[in-house]
Design an enzyme around this catalytic site. Structure first.
Site, PDB file in Angstrom:
ATOM      1  N   ARG A  44      35.179  19.873  42.039  1.00 52.10           N
ATOM      2  CA  ARG A  44      36.503  19.397  42.434  1.00 52.10           C
ATOM      3  C   ARG A  44      36.637  17.886  42.290  1.00 52.10           C
ATOM      4  O   ARG A  44      37.724  17.392  41.966  1.00 52.10           O
ATOM      5  CB  ARG A  44      36.793  19.833  43.874  1.00 52.10           C
ATOM      6  N   LYS A 202      40.902  46.003  49.473  1.00 50.46           N
ATOM      7  CA  LYS A 202      41.931  46.630  50.288  1.00 50.46           C
ATOM      8  C   LYS A 202      43.340  46.434  49.741  1.00 50.46           C
ATOM      9  O   LYS A 202      43.713  45.338  49.355  1.00 50.46           O
ATOM     10  CB  LYS A 202      41.874  46.082  51.721  1.00 50.46           C
ATOM     11  N   GLY A 355      38.232  34.005  43.533  1.00 50.85           N
ATOM     12  CA  GLY A 355      36.806  33.724  43.466  1.00 50.85           C
ATOM     13  C   GLY A 355      35.993  34.746  42.704  1.00 50.85           C
ATOM     14  O   GLY A 355      35.163  34.392  41.851  1.00 50.85           O
ATOM     15  N   GLY A 378      44.263  30.796  47.564  1.00 49.04           N
ATOM     16  CA  GLY A 378      45.432  31.196  48.352  1.00 49.04           C
ATOM     17  C   GLY A 378      46.740  30.885  47.667  1.00 49.04           C
ATOM     18  O   GLY A 378      47.681  31.685  47.703  1.00 49.04           O
TER      19      GLY A 378
END
Length: 399
Positions: A44, A202, A355, A378
């Site tokens: 990063r 899920k 990820g 996110g």
């Protein structure tokens, strides 16, 4: 989407002598063994260099900040400090990078051609809730605000949103601009057919993403535990595989919504099973209709993988989030591997995020063949949900 770019401001000479405030994502992992903080992975930091160097080369006085970890606002602890980041930035830039604490009210000097690192922005009171007073103070620090942290683009915080409203000029740095361009190309103006891969453990964690994509994509490929729930919705047995039977109705609704548009959710016709969840468990290929009560589905089968690969090679645009099976176990990696190579071979534009997806890309060495790899977990998922990210909204409005 229209927005100002740091590159345009730099090229036009508008940055010379200006105070430029860059919100970067320098949230790197640290190891505190032995007492001193040590950066264990600096991707990063290296990714933030183009924006910083661009502003420096344009003659700006450069201020950079980022969050690090999860500090408590107003309570400084040594482990929350960006000091190790300042040291690494100095090494990479080949120039001193001074760390400035207690910077919100100004009072520190920064000269054109100089870069300073402003201490962990989440230590500032009001940062996370985007306090109007903090936003006003932040905007007063600079002539130009640069948002270059896509990983925070879904958060309306002081240094990601408030300052964008109050600074004289607000623009996107090269990292954020590349994300905005790629997302627009993949979702707002896609080449057809548009194929989305949504996989994971899920349905509940990605239900809104599935519902949003069902309104737009031509094919919605599901994988992992999500695929098991869709197999239940199609009336197929899944044995003791991970699934969410209470969401079968929602899965059927997604299938029906796609079918109403003449689009598809391809259901696996064969799978790879095991009796236990283990890297050493024997793998058995079965027709989807033949899964036994004590079977665990850990991957899609070769017939399904080849069918999906053919569809992906013909795609105009591919959005990829999630592996097809337990690709970490060699016996159950073929579905993900086949899909990954098909994406690499496709002439269509591909964008990938998440990820596990990035881990699969690295494992199969296809990074050069993927059109764009998103850096924000996110934020990327919220875009797939159809949400307008706060950073995108405010930069478009300020433009």
């Amino acid at each position: 989407m229209k927005f100002l770019r740091l590159s345009d401001l730099a090229a036009s000479g508008r940055l010379r002598g200006q105070r430029v405030f860059i919100r970067a994502d320098l949230n790197v992992p640290l190891d505190f063994a032995g007492g001193a903080a040590r950066i264990t992975e600096d991707t990063r930091i290296r990714a933030s260099l183009p924006a910083i160097q661009m502003a420096l080369d344009a003659g700006a006085a450069v201020m950079v900040t980022s969050h690090l970890g999860r500090p408590t606002e107003g309570e400084f602890k040594p482990e929350d400090s960006l000091a190790p980041v300042a040291a690494r930035l100095s090494e990479l830039l080949g120039r001193p990078v001074r760390l400035v604490a207690n910077w919100v009210q100004g009072g520190f000097a920064v000269a054109p051609g100089e870069v300073v690192l402003l201490e962990n922005c989440r230590l500032n009171k009001g940062e996370k809730k985007n306090s109007p007073e903090l936003a006003r103070q932040l905007g007063a620090l600079c002539d130009v605000f640069v948002h270059d942290a896509f990983g925070t683009a879904h958060r309306a915080e002081g240094t990601t949103y408030g300052i964008a409203e109050t600074a004289p000029v607000a623009c996107a740095g090269p990292l954020l601009a590349a994300e905005m361009d790629a997302i627009s190309k993949a979702l707002a103006n896609p080449q057809r057919p548009l194929v989305a891969i949504v996989a994971g453990s899920k349905v509940s964690t990605k239900l809104s993403i599935l519902q949003s994509l069902a309104r737009n994509v031509d094919q919605l490929i599901v994988g992992g535990g999500i695929a098991n729930t869709f197999m239940l919705a199609a009336g197929l047995p899944i044995g003791k595989s991970l699934a969410e039977p209470d969401l079968v109705g929602e899965a059927k609704a997604v299938i029906d919504a796609m079918a109403a548009r003449g689009a598809q959710v391809p259901i696996p016709t064969d799978v790879v099973t095991a009796k236990t969840f283990s890297a050493t468990a024997p793998a058995t290929v079965k027709a989807a209709a033949d899964v036994a009560e004590d079977d665990l589905i850990l991957d899609i089968g070769p017939e399904t993988a080849q069918r999906l690969a053919e569809q992906l090679r013909r795609a105009g645009t591919i959005v990829w989030n999630g592996p097809m099976g337990v690709f970490e176990f060699d016996a159950f990696e073929q579905g993900t591997k086949t899909v990954a190579h098909a994406i690499a071979e496709s002439a269509g534009f591909s964008i990938a995020g998440g990820g596990d997806t990035l881990a699969a890309i690295a494992k199969y060495g296809i990074e050069p063949q993927v059109g764009y790899i998103s850096t924000g977990g996110g934020a990327f998922l919220e875009v797939l949900e159809g949400k307008t990210l706060p950073a995108f909204e405010v930069l478009a409005r300020r433009a």
